[in-house]
Design a protein around this motif. Structure first.
Motif, PDB file in Angstrom:
ATOM      1  N   MET A  64      -2.522   0.639 -14.024  1.00 12.69           N
ATOM      2  CA  MET A  64      -2.218  -0.374 -13.026  1.00 12.69           C
ATOM      3  C   MET A  64      -1.217   0.190 -12.018  1.00 12.69           C
ATOM      4  O   MET A  64      -0.171   0.714 -12.406  1.00 12.69           O
ATOM      5  CB  MET A  64      -1.632  -1.628 -13.705  1.00 12.69           C
ATOM      6  N   TYR A  65      -1.572   0.119 -10.742  1.00 11.31           N
ATOM      7  CA  TYR A  65      -0.647   0.524  -9.691  1.00 11.31           C
ATOM      8  C   TYR A  65       0.222  -0.686  -9.354  1.00 11.31           C
ATOM      9  O   TYR A  65      -0.302  -1.783  -9.091  1.00 11.31           O
ATOM     10  CB  TYR A  65      -1.402   0.994  -8.453  1.00 11.31           C
ATOM     11  N   CYS A  66       1.539  -0.494  -9.364  1.00 14.48           N
ATOM     12  CA  CYS A  66       2.474  -1.608  -9.264  1.00 14.48           C
ATOM     13  C   CYS A  66       3.510  -1.378  -8.170  1.00 14.48           C
ATOM     14  O   CYS A  66       4.015  -0.255  -8.015  1.00 14.48           O
ATOM     15  CB  CYS A  66       3.210  -1.805 -10.591  1.00 14.48           C
ATOM     16  N   THR A  67       3.820  -2.450  -7.441  1.00 16.02           N
ATOM     17  CA  THR A  67       4.894  -2.399  -6.451  1.00 16.02           C
ATOM     18  C   THR A  67       5.782  -3.624  -6.622  1.00 16.02           C
ATOM     19  O   THR A  67       5.293  -4.738  -6.866  1.00 16.02           O
ATOM     20  CB  THR A  67       4.337  -2.365  -5.014  1.00 16.02           C
ATOM     21  N   GLN A  68       7.069  -3.398  -6.508  1.00 20.79           N
ATOM     22  CA  GLN A  68       8.041  -4.482  -6.666  1.00 20.79           C
ATOM     23  C   GLN A  68       7.953  -5.440  -5.486  1.00 20.79           C
ATOM     24  O   GLN A  68       7.949  -5.031  -4.323  1.00 20.79           O
ATOM     25  CB  GLN A  68       9.448  -3.893  -6.762  1.00 20.79           C
TER      26      GLN A  68
ATOM     27  N   LEU B  20       0.829  -1.195   0.000  1.00 17.31           N
ATOM     28  CA  LEU B  20       0.000   0.000   0.000  1.00 17.31           C
ATOM     29  C   LEU B  20       0.869   1.253   0.000  1.00 17.31           C
ATOM     30  O   LEU B  20       1.962   1.264   0.580  1.00 17.31           O
ATOM     31  CB  LEU B  20      -0.924   0.000   1.211  1.00 17.31           C
ATOM     32  N   PRO B  21       0.411   2.329  -0.648  1.00 19.61           N
ATOM     33  CA  PRO B  21       1.183   3.576  -0.673  1.00 19.61           C
ATOM     34  C   PRO B  21       1.312   4.163   0.733  1.00 19.61           C
ATOM     35  O   PRO B  21       0.485   3.928   1.611  1.00 19.61           O
ATOM     36  CB  PRO B  21       0.352   4.494  -1.580  1.00 19.61           C
ATOM     37  N   ASP B  22       2.375   4.947   0.920  1.00 18.66           N
ATOM     38  CA  ASP B  22       2.524   5.695   2.157  1.00 18.66           C
ATOM     39  C   ASP B  22       1.470   6.789   2.216  1.00 18.66           C
ATOM     40  O   ASP B  22       0.865   7.154   1.209  1.00 18.66           O
ATOM     41  CB  ASP B  22       3.924   6.304   2.241  1.00 18.66           C
ATOM     42  N   GLU B  23       1.268   7.336   3.389  1.00 21.14           N
ATOM     43  CA  GLU B  23       0.320   8.423   3.536  1.00 21.14           C
ATOM     44  C   GLU B  23       0.816   9.655   2.779  1.00 21.14           C
ATOM     45  O   GLU B  23       2.009   9.885   2.652  1.00 21.14           O
ATOM     46  CB  GLU B  23       0.126   8.764   5.014  1.00 21.14           C
ATOM     47  N   GLY B  24      -0.116  10.450   2.287  1.00 21.03           N
ATOM     48  CA  GLY B  24       0.250  11.625   1.508  1.00 21.03           C
ATOM     49  C   GLY B  24       0.240  11.322   0.027  1.00 21.03           C
ATOM     50  O   GLY B  24       0.187  10.162  -0.399  1.00 21.03           O
ATOM     51  N   ASP B  25       0.277  12.360  -0.774  1.00 24.19           N
ATOM     52  CA  ASP B  25       0.255  12.213  -2.229  1.00 24.19           C
ATOM     53  C   ASP B  25       1.676  12.090  -2.755  1.00 24.19           C
ATOM     54  O   ASP B  25       2.494  12.993  -2.558  1.00 24.19           O
ATOM     55  CB  ASP B  25      -0.442  13.414  -2.862  1.00 24.19           C
ATOM     56  N   PRO B  26       2.013  10.981  -3.421  1.00 22.62           N
ATOM     57  CA  PRO B  26       3.381  10.785  -3.894  1.00 22.62           C
ATOM     58  C   PRO B  26       3.710  11.645  -5.103  1.00 22.62           C
ATOM     59  O   PRO B  26       2.825  12.076  -5.845  1.00 22.62           O
ATOM     60  CB  PRO B  26       3.414   9.298  -4.241  1.00 22.62           C
ATOM     61  N   CYS B  27       4.989  11.856  -5.299  1.00 21.20           N
ATOM     62  CA  CYS B  27       5.497  12.658  -6.406  1.00 21.20           C
ATOM     63  C   CYS B  27       6.111  11.741  -7.452  1.00 21.20           C
ATOM     64  O   CYS B  27       6.767  10.743  -7.119  1.00 21.20           O
ATOM     65  CB  CYS B  27       6.530  13.649  -5.863  1.00 21.20           C
ATOM     66  N   ILE B  28       5.905  12.046  -8.714  1.00 21.58           N
ATOM     67  CA  ILE B  28       6.516  11.278  -9.802  1.00 21.58           C
ATOM     68  C   ILE B  28       7.985  11.688  -9.915  1.00 21.58           C
ATOM     69  O   ILE B  28       8.296  12.849 -10.192  1.00 21.58           O
ATOM     70  CB  ILE B  28       5.785  11.525 -11.130  1.00 21.58           C
ATOM     71  N   VAL B  29       8.892  10.732  -9.677  1.00 26.17           N
ATOM     72  CA  VAL B  29      10.325  11.035  -9.659  1.00 26.17           C
ATOM     73  C   VAL B  29      11.019  10.642 -10.963  1.00 26.17           C
ATOM     74  O   VAL B  29      12.162  11.058 -11.216  1.00 26.17           O
ATOM     75  CB  VAL B  29      11.015  10.348  -8.468  1.00 26.17           C
TER      76      VAL B  29
ATOM     77  N   GLU C  87      16.006   2.441  -5.858  1.00 24.81           N
ATOM     78  CA  GLU C  87      17.405   2.594  -5.499  1.00 24.81           C
ATOM     79  C   GLU C  87      17.531   2.886  -4.010  1.00 24.81           C
ATOM     80  O   GLU C  87      16.539   3.168  -3.330  1.00 24.81           O
ATOM     81  CB  GLU C  87      18.021   3.723  -6.330  1.00 24.81           C
ATOM     82  N   ARG C  88      18.750   2.783  -3.484  1.00 27.69           N
ATOM     83  CA  ARG C  88      19.021   3.077  -2.068  1.00 27.69           C
ATOM     84  C   ARG C  88      18.177   2.197  -1.147  1.00 27.69           C
ATOM     85  O   ARG C  88      17.530   2.664  -0.206  1.00 27.69           O
ATOM     86  CB  ARG C  88      18.777   4.556  -1.763  1.00 27.69           C
TER      87      ARG C  88
END
Length: 261
Positions: free
Chosen positions: A111-115, A58-67, A89-90
């Motif tokens: 599609m929302y994707c997580t490794q 699940l995403p972290d709280e808050g609206d994420p930024c496209i990096v 990375e890191r």
């Protein structure tokens, strides 16, 4: 500057612009996305999938930024893009929104994707299997994800029980080609990822790719995207090469649940 120019940036090395402001390369993308855009995502489909036993993070709280943004050129019509919220990375794991735009220029799938995990093929035979070169391996009709494989991906016993129940593994079925065929050649192509808006940093890599899918307990779908990635260059440096296999979990989301600003 468009994507073809961005390819040249990453192939030939970072451009030297003598202090001048670099033109943007992350333009004309579906949903109006750019590096630095904020993505607002309604989490209800992800929460529902997680409750039904999905392996999605699940995403972290808050609206994420496209990096970072990437375009994947496969042997198919339309365009495939990834908007990275984390490039992995890191000591972190990749997170991205995958966007398929059909040949008519319409967004047809999100599609929302997580490794989930990354594997390094250690032998030539392993590499061949993960690329489907011998008519087996990646591209097989089904793939079983075993409980014991997930011991090192941060899942506790309660999470494993939610996903597997009393089973040792869960089965995914290939989501491409004839469903009765024992093997279908994987998709292959090239991903160019831009890590800054001028196109000076990023990577290029070859990809061998196959989507697998299973039905969750509530009837929704969870995708397992298995991708062998052969890095050709990083920031234009062709000496930085490597190969790995990414296992990524994806949950389809509706376009009205996403706002990119």
């Amino acid at each position: 500057m468009g994507w073809s120019d961005a390819y040249n940036y990453l192939r030939n090395g970072a451009a030297k612009l003598g202090g001048a402001e670099a033109p943007r390369t992350d333009r004309d993308l579906p949903l109006g996305a750019r590096i630095g855009s904020v993505m607002q995502l309604q989490q209800s489909p992800l929460l529902r999938a997680a409750g039904d036993g999905s392996l999605i993070a699940l995403p972290d709280e808050g609206d994420p930024c496209i990096v970072a943004v990437s375009q994947i050129r496969l042997q198919q019509s339309g365009g495939l893009y990834r908007y990275y919220l984390d490039t992995g990375e890191r000591d972190t794991k990749e997170r991205f929104l995958q966007v398929y735009q059909n040949a008519q220029g319409q967004v047809a799938e999100l599609m929302y994707c997580t490794q989930l995990a990354r594997v390094i093929p250690e032998t030539a035979e392993d590499q061949e299997a993960y690329m489907g070169l011998a008519g087996a391996g990646l591209g097989d009709r089904s793939y079983t994800l075993w409980r014991e494989q997930l011991g090192d991906v941060g899942l506790d016993e309660a999470d494993l029980t939610l996903v597997f129940g009393d089973r040792d593994g869960v089965d995914y079925w290939r989501d491409a080609g004839d469903p009765q065929a024992e093997f279908v050649k994987p998709f292959s192509g090239t991903e160019t990822r831009l890590d800054d808006s001028s196109g000076r940093t990023g990577l290029r890599q070859e990809m061998y790719f196959m989507p697998y899918v299973r039905e969750l307990r509530g009837g929704g779908k969870e995708y397992l995207l298995i991708t062998t990635e052969i890095i050709n260059s990083v920031n234009g440096d062709a000496s930085k090469r490597g190969i790995h296999v990414d296992f990524v979990i994806g949950i389809p989301v509706e376009q009205q649940r996403i706002v990119i600003q």
